[in-house]
Write an enzyme that holds these catalytic residues in place. Structure first.
Site, mmCIF file in Angstrom:
data_model
loop_
_atom_site.group_PDB
_atom_site.id
_atom_site.type_symbol
_atom_site.label_atom_id
_atom_site.label_comp_id
_atom_site.label_asym_id
_atom_site.label_seq_id
_atom_site.Cartn_x
_atom_site.Cartn_y
_atom_site.Cartn_z
ATOM 1 N N CYS A 35 17.034 29.472 -49.497
ATOM 2 C CA CYS A 35 16.121 30.729 -48.489
ATOM 3 C C CYS A 35 15.192 30.940 -48.076
ATOM 4 O O CYS A 35 13.874 30.098 -48.475
ATOM 5 C CB CYS A 35 16.385 32.098 -49.479
ATOM 6 S SG CYS A 35 15.407 33.265 -48.413
ATOM 7 N N ASP B 216 -13.434 25.825 -12.085
ATOM 8 C CA ASP B 216 -13.529 27.153 -10.333
ATOM 9 C C ASP B 216 -14.582 26.396 -10.914
ATOM 10 O O ASP B 216 -15.021 26.721 -12.003
ATOM 11 C CB ASP B 216 -12.563 27.899 -10.446
ATOM 12 C CG ASP B 216 -13.507 28.872 -9.601
ATOM 13 O OD1 ASP B 216 -13.741 28.179 -8.657
ATOM 14 O OD2 ASP B 216 -13.743 29.848 -9.358
ATOM 15 N N THR C 22 -17.500 28.802 -8.635
ATOM 16 C CA THR C 22 -18.703 30.323 -8.321
ATOM 17 C C THR C 22 -17.415 30.896 -9.516
ATOM 18 O O THR C 22 -16.308 31.224 -9.875
ATOM 19 C CB THR C 22 -17.892 30.485 -7.389
ATOM 20 O OG1 THR C 22 -18.464 29.702 -5.918
ATOM 21 C CG2 THR C 22 -18.346 31.603 -7.456
ATOM 22 N N ASP D 191 11.248 30.861 -54.742
ATOM 23 C CA ASP D 191 10.824 30.808 -53.407
ATOM 24 C C ASP D 191 9.602 31.864 -53.168
ATOM 25 O O ASP D 191 9.394 31.994 -52.338
ATOM 26 C CB ASP D 191 12.345 31.412 -53.336
ATOM 27 C CG ASP D 191 12.548 32.068 -52.079
ATOM 28 O OD1 ASP D 191 12.630 31.212 -50.686
ATOM 29 O OD2 ASP D 191 11.954 33.574 -51.290
#
Length: 608
Positions: free
Chosen positions: A263, A307, A309, A589
């Site tokens: 499971c 970039d 500025t 589990d």
């Protein structure tokens, strides 16, 4: 609303379960069913088209399996984590669509059409190539065009990223969406509304968002093999051995135990729990990430394109040098600030800030000279403060002044001269300063083996100077939005995984094209929405922090999967050998789910 409802339902079921213990199981079951119903329906539809082991199918098996393990609270938690992930993905998609709408709002709805010397207001969308339009000071330019009359400074930052307004006179090109400064311009339209600069940017963003495939979730890929394998092994154990020894009861019991061991509750939680914890930790420190697929992809970044500025720099000019020739330094600064006192131009604000608390002189007959500078009378003397080129039109500067201008211009600075009765009194140099953490941030990326690139619309001198100071590997200047996008594609063509960092509208196409687009906080809404992630506090160093967070998260997910599958593997062997049965399988589990969740929650402290 469904996600919130399931979350509230889990809390309510737990609280009521303390009061009515006998009802706790059914309360959690009801909450789980409410959340699971649409997921199970999607899984059923996918099965109908041949997708037997989709993430929805795995989710449904996990929830139903948890119920049969008598762990209704676990089933509800699995559903809740899945819904949170779906919610984040849906939010990112909606924000991406809204970014395109924001771009369209940059172009004014109306324009002042010039016909036979008279002007009338018309829809900007009706402008045709060859029409002439008038643009008043402070207005946004409604079209791409060429100046046929007038001179003015134009704020082109939305298109080129240039931090300082540029002078545009007769014959110069201007872009739709830019802002006219201090003069009246008459433009001849050179492109229809459907093909102006902003319209092209919108198309570039849209195309990039549509063609970029989403990162497939790891669990979905793994489930294609894991889930059918578990079912096949369980069926083989339940059906084949009894054909030899006839012990149907014992082998069917073992087959059922194998199904319980297999499971995938812990496996399903392993990824969304870690991602949710990391997204929360990042948000707490100003790292905003739009979903798990973005977080996963960040770990693979091998090149960062900045970039200039507003990203590597603060986005506003500052006075860096004041040199005197015919007056002392303080007088040069005071007189220049006096002339600029009534102006809102970015350079004027920088000069006034540099003058600080100095007592300004009274200026008589002060006026702006569009695109060139300002002039006025102080103590009977006519003063002019403006660009070096405009000053040279009034009086050719002496050789020593020209040498200083050339030296400062070579450093990428904007130079303004102060004239008194046409004699040079001094000069002021200004530049957009790098962010305080930029040098260390770029060095940090380079130490990690990540290539750094600058893509800017600014002038080459200014860009090269900043790039050299910061240690950027590759500087490319004078770029329009389409050029930036093409540069990103070229880097990707070399096999690099590219992250693009920017803050302006002009960065939107490149942000959308890059493998990861990252917007600087304080940038335009369009950049923030077109990007996959955002640096809320505008720190350049947070780029490396994003990569680190991604790598920690993916390591955590690998650990979670190892825990989930490792425990199952151990109990698979012991069950087949008859050492363990159903109850140990259930404990395995549940224990794996608890361990995986606890490990994922460690990431909540990653940003502290």
């Amino acid at each position: 609303m469904q996600t919130i409802g399931v979350g509230v339902g889990i809390v309510a079921a737990y609280a009521l379960g303390r009061v009515f213990p006998g009802a706790e199981r059914w309360l959690f079951l009801a909450v789980m069913l409410v959340g699971l119903a649409p997921i199970a329906l999607r899984a059923f539809r996918l099965v109908q088209v041949g997708e037997l082991f989709s993430i929805e199918s795995l989710m449904t098996i996990a929830a139903v399996g948890a119920v049969f393990l008598n762990a209704g609270e676990e089933a509800a938690a699995v559903v809740f984590f899945f819904l949170v992930g779906e919610l984040l993905e849906g939010l990112a998609a909606r924000r991406a669509r809204s970014s395109i709408k924001a771009l369209a709002g940059l172009v004014p709805e109306t324009a002042r059409l010039v016909v036979d010397g008279a002007t009338r207001e018309v829809p900007a969308s009706s402008l045709a190539v060859g029409n002439e339009v008038q643009v008043r000071p402070g207005d946004r330019v409604p079209c791409d065009g060429v100046v046929v009359a007038g001179t003015s400074s134009i704020d082109e930052s939305v298109v080129t990223g240039e931090s300082v307004p540029v002078t545009r006179g007769e014959g110069a090109s201007v872009y739709a969406g830019t802002i006219n400064g201090d003069g009246v311009l008459t433009l001849r339209v050179t492109a229809p509304a459907a093909d102006n600069t902003i319209a092209r940017i919108i198309r570039l963003v849209s195309e990039a968002q549509e063609t970029r495939a989403p990162v497939e979730r790891f669990v979905n890929r793994f489930a294609r093999y894991y889930t059918p394998a578990v079912v096949a092994v369980a069926a083989a154990i339940a059906l084949l051995p009894p054909l030899l020894d006839g012990d149907w009861r014992g082998w069917v019991y073992k087959g059922l135990a194998i199904l319980l061991i297999g499971c995938p509750c812990a496996l399903v939680i392993s990824t969304p729990a870690a991602i949710a914890a990391s997204l929360a930790a990042g948000a707490r420190t100003g790292l905003l990430i739009k979903g798990g697929s973005v977080l996963e992809r960040l770990r693979d970044v091998t090149a960062v394109a900045f970039d200039k500025t507003g990203t590597l720099t603060e986005g506003m000019p500052r006075v860096t040098d004041v040199e005197s020739f015919g007056a002392d330094r303080d007088t040069v600064l005071r007189l220049s600030a006096s002339l600029e006192a009534s102006s809102s131009h970015p350079l004027a604000k920088a000069v006034l800030a540099a003058a600080g608390g100095a007592t300004l002189s009274l200026v008589e007959d002060g006026k702006a000279v569009p695109g060139k500078g300002v002039t006025g009378r102080v103590d009977g003397r006519i003063l002019f403060f403006g660009s070096a080129d405009a000053a040279a039109e009034r009086r050719q500067p002496p050789a020593e002044v020209l040498v200083a201008v050339e030296r400062l211009a070579a450093e990428g600075k904007t130079i303004c001269l102060l004239l008194g009765d046409d004699a040079v009194l001094g000069l002021i140099a200004l530049r957009d300063a790098p962010r305080p953490d930029a040098v260390a941030a770029v060095a940090d990326l380079r130490r990690r083996g990540i290539v750094t690139v600058m893509l800017t619309g600014d002038n080459p001198r200014a860009a090269t100077t900043v790039g050299r100071e910061l240690g950027i590997d590759d500087v490319r200047a004078g770029l329009l939005p389409a050029d930036k996008q093409a540069a990103i594609k070229a880097l990707q063509g070399k096999g690099l995984v590219v992250a693009k960092i920017g803050d302006g509208i002009n960065d939107a196409p490149a942000l959308a094209t890059a493998d990861i687009g990252i917007a600087m906080g304080g940038g335009t809404d369009v950049a923030l929405e077109a990007a996959d992630a955002a640096l809320l506090y505008g720190r350049v160093g947070d780029v490396a922090a994003l990569v680190d967070l991604s790598r920690r998260t993916m390591a955590n997910i690998r650990q979670n999967i190892t825990i989930a599958l490792g425990l199952k593997a151990v109990f698979l062997v012991t069950t087949v050998l008859g050492i363990t049965g159903l109850w140990p399988a259930i404990l395995a589990d549940t224990g794996a789910t608890v361990l995986v969740t606890a490990n994922a929650l460690r990431l909540l402290g990653a940003g502290r």
